[in-house]
Design an enzyme around this catalytic site. Structure first.
Site, PDB file in Angstrom:
ATOM      1  N   SER A 320     -26.497 -11.597   1.640  1.00 16.26           N
ATOM      2  CA  SER A 320     -26.369 -10.319   0.890  1.00 16.26           C
ATOM      3  C   SER A 320     -27.614  -9.327   1.001  1.00 16.26           C
ATOM      4  CB  SER A 320     -26.560 -10.988  -0.750  1.00 16.26           C
ATOM      5  OG  SER A 320     -26.035  -9.898  -1.532  1.00 16.26           O
ATOM      6  N   ASP A 331     -30.223  -2.341  13.444  1.00 17.01           N
ATOM      7  CA  ASP A 331     -29.219  -1.325  13.974  1.00 17.01           C
ATOM      8  C   ASP A 331     -29.825   0.046  14.327  1.00 17.01           C
ATOM      9  OD1 ASP A 331     -26.971  -2.780  13.688  1.00 17.01           O
ATOM     10  OD2 ASP A 331     -26.143  -1.581  12.020  1.00 17.01           O
ATOM     11  N   LYS A 345     -22.129 -12.764   3.912  1.00 17.73           N
ATOM     12  CA  LYS A 345     -21.701 -12.310   2.526  1.00 17.73           C
ATOM     13  C   LYS A 345     -22.061 -10.631   2.135  1.00 17.73           C
ATOM     14  CE  LYS A 345     -20.465 -12.465  -1.703  1.00 17.73           C
ATOM     15  NZ  LYS A 345     -20.675 -11.394  -2.200  1.00 17.73           N
TER      16      LYS A 345
END
Length: 436
Positions: A320, A331, A345
C-alpha cells in the site's frame, strides 16, 4: 493498513490490529434509487447495494448483473439482522474482491480504534490468500507479541487455537485472534514444508513508526531510517529525523541514506505523499483512478529535505503506502530499490457507516505509480537489486531484531554496498541507477 484521507482508505488488507479513521461522508443516494422498504434489516441490505452501485471501482461489478442481484436480495425476507448480514456478505462475494467487506456493528466498532499509536492484541496484519484459501500474514508489527514469537511475512495461518482456517474469512479470524491482554492464542503456521505452532500472549503494543541509526563507513556516515508504518505521526517523525541528519557537519556529516520499508503494510495516503516529497523536489508521486478515470494526482512540490544518494529496502510485507513511496522514488530515478518484490496492493477503500451501526469497506479506486503502473497481486513493485533472505535468515533477524539494519542483515549489507557506490558517483543533481 487501512486508514482514511478525505474518505479514501488505503489498505494492504484487513488487519488484526489496525488504526482506522472512519470518515463522516455518510451515504448519499439519489431519490429515484430508494425503495419504500418496511423492514430495517432490508434497508441495510439496500444501503450496501446502493453504495456498491454508486462507488465500486469496477463498473461491470465483476461481470455481474448488479440490478438483478438487488432484485433478488430485496425480494427475500429477513427475520432478523443476522439473516440480513448473511445476505449482504453473499451479495458482496459476487464481486470477488476480498477488500470490499461488510462489518456488523461489533466488528465495525472494533475497527474504529483511536489513532494514538497504542493498540492491544497480537500485532499482525493478515489477508486472504486466494491460492490456499487460507489466511496469510502481510507482516507483523515490530516488537509486537507476534513479531517476538517469530511470525514473519508470508506465513500461512492454517489453524487458530486448533480451528482450521480453510475457507475462513478475515473478519472471522479477527474475532478468534483478538482477545484480552494477557490471554494466549495459538497460531499454527505453514512455512514452506513445515507446520509450526506459535503460542502468543496478547499484549499492549506501542507503535513507534520511525527508528534511526548511523552506520559509520570509510566513505562517511550513512543514515539508516526504518519506517514501520504510515500512521498519523510518521511524516512528522521522518521530517525531524531528516532535519537532524542533514544538520550534522564535519566528520559527522551524512553522505547518504538507507530507507527501510520492509514489512511496512502501509497506512495514511497523505503520509506517503508527504514522505515522498521529503526526497523528491519534482515529479509525479501517485495518481488515483476510479471507474471514470483519473480523479486525483499528487506531485512533488520543491520541498525535498535532501538530495543525497538513497537506497530503499522493500520485501513481500511492503504494501500500500510503502508501495506508493518506493514506486515514486524508483520511477523518478531518485532511489535504488533493494530486496524482494512488494506485496501488491494498489486499491483504495472507503469505509462507510451504515444506518444500523454496521459498516462497509468498499473498493472505490486504484492508485498508479508515476509511470502509470498499477500495483496488483500480479504487478508488484520489483527491486532494482534482488536480495533474497532464506526462511532461516528471516527468522534469525526477527528473533534478534537488534541486527535488523546492521551489517548482520544481508539486505542492509548489500544496500550499504550499493549506496556507497552511489556516494562515489553522486553529482548532487543526478543519480546513476546501478543494477547488479
Amino acid at each position: 493498513m487501512v486508514l482514511a484521507k478525505r474518505g479514501l482508505v488505503l489498505g494492504a488488507t484487513a488487519f488484526i490490529l489496525t488504526t482506522v479513521a472512519v470518515t463522516g461522508a455518510g451515504l448519499h443516494l439519489s431519490q429515484g434509487q430508494i425503495l419504500n422498504l418496511s423492514s430495517s434489516p432490508k434497508e441495510v441490505v439496500d444501503e450496501v447495494w446502493q453504495i456498491i452501485n454508486r462507488y465500486y471501482v469496477d463498473a461491470t461489478f465483476n461481470q455481474q448483473d448488479w440490478r438483478q442481484i438487488r432484485t433478488q436480495y430485496l425480494e427475500a425476507s429477513y427475520g432478523n439482522d443476522e439473516e440480513a448480514y448473511t445476505a449482504i456478505r453473499e451479495m458482496l462475494e459476487t464481486l470477488d474482491d476480498p477488500y470490499t467487506r461488510f462489518m456488523d456493528p461489533e466488528e465495525f466498532e472494533d475497527m474504529q480504534i483511536d489513532t494514538s499509536g497504542s493498540l492491544t492484541g497480537v500485532g499482525i496484519q493478515i489477508a486472504k490468500d486466494e491460492e490456499s484459501d487460507r489466511l496469510i500474514v502481510v507482516s507483523p508489527i515490530d516488537d509486537s507479541p507476534a513479531f517476538n514469537a517469530g511470525i514473519i511475512a508470508k506465513d500461512i495461518i492454517t489453524k487458530i487455537d486448533g480451528q482450521d482456517t480453510l475457507g475462513m474469512e478475515v473478519n472471522d479470524a479477527v474475532q478468534l485472534i483478538r482477545g484480552e491482554r494477557g490471554t494466549e492464542v495459538i497460531l499454527t503456521i505453514q512455512r514452506g514444508d513445515r507446520e509450526i505452532d506459535f503460542p502468543i500472549v496478547r499484549d499492549r503494543i506501542e507503535i513507534h513508526p520511525v527508528r534511526t541509526r548511523i552506520e559509520e563507513t570509510r566513505s562517511g556516515n550513512v543514515a539508516y531510517i526504518r519506517l514501520t508504518q504510515f500512521n498519523a505521526n510518521a511524516a512528522q517523525d521522518m521530517r525531524e529525523a531528516l532535519r537532524e541528519f542533514e544538520a550534522m557537519n564535519g566528520p559527522d556529516t551524512v553522505v547518504g541514506y538507507v530507507l527501510d520499508l520492509r514489512s511496512n503494510p502501509g497506512g495514511l495516503l497523505n503520509a506517503s505523499v508527504d514522505i515522498a516529497r521529503m526526497w523528491l523536489d519534482e515529479g509525479k508521486i501517485v495518481s488515483t483512478h476510479d471507474r471514470r478515470g483519473e480523479v486525483e494526482r499528487q506531485v512533488a512540490n520543491n520541498t525535498a529535505l535532501t538530495d543525497k544518494p538513497l537506497v530503499v529496502m522493500i520485501d513481500g510485507g511492503s504494501a500500500s503506502a510503502s508501495e506508493i513511496v518506493s514506486a515514486a522514488l524508483q520511477d523518478n530515478q531518485r532511489a535504488i530499490l533493494i530486496g524482494t518484490e512488494s506485496f501488491g496492493k494498489g486499491l483504495v477503500q472507503s469505509v462507510r457507516p451504515l444506518s444500523d451501526g454496521s459498516g462497509l469497506a468498499v473498493t472505490i479506486a486504484e492508485y498508479r505509480t508515476p509511470n502509470g503502473r498499477s500495483i496488483t497481486k500480479d504487478k508488484k513493485i520489483k527491486p532494482d537489486v534482488v536480495v533474497e533472505l532464506s526462511d532461516e535468515e528471516r527468522e534469525e533477524l526477527q528473533l534478534n531484531n537488534n541486527r535488523i539494519g546492521t551489517v548482520d542483515d544481508p539486505q542492509f549489507a548489500r544496500s550499504l554496498e550499493v549506496l556507497l557506490e552511489q556516494v562515489l558517483t553522486h553529482s548532487g543533481t543526478q543519480l546513476e541507477v546501478m543494477v547488479r
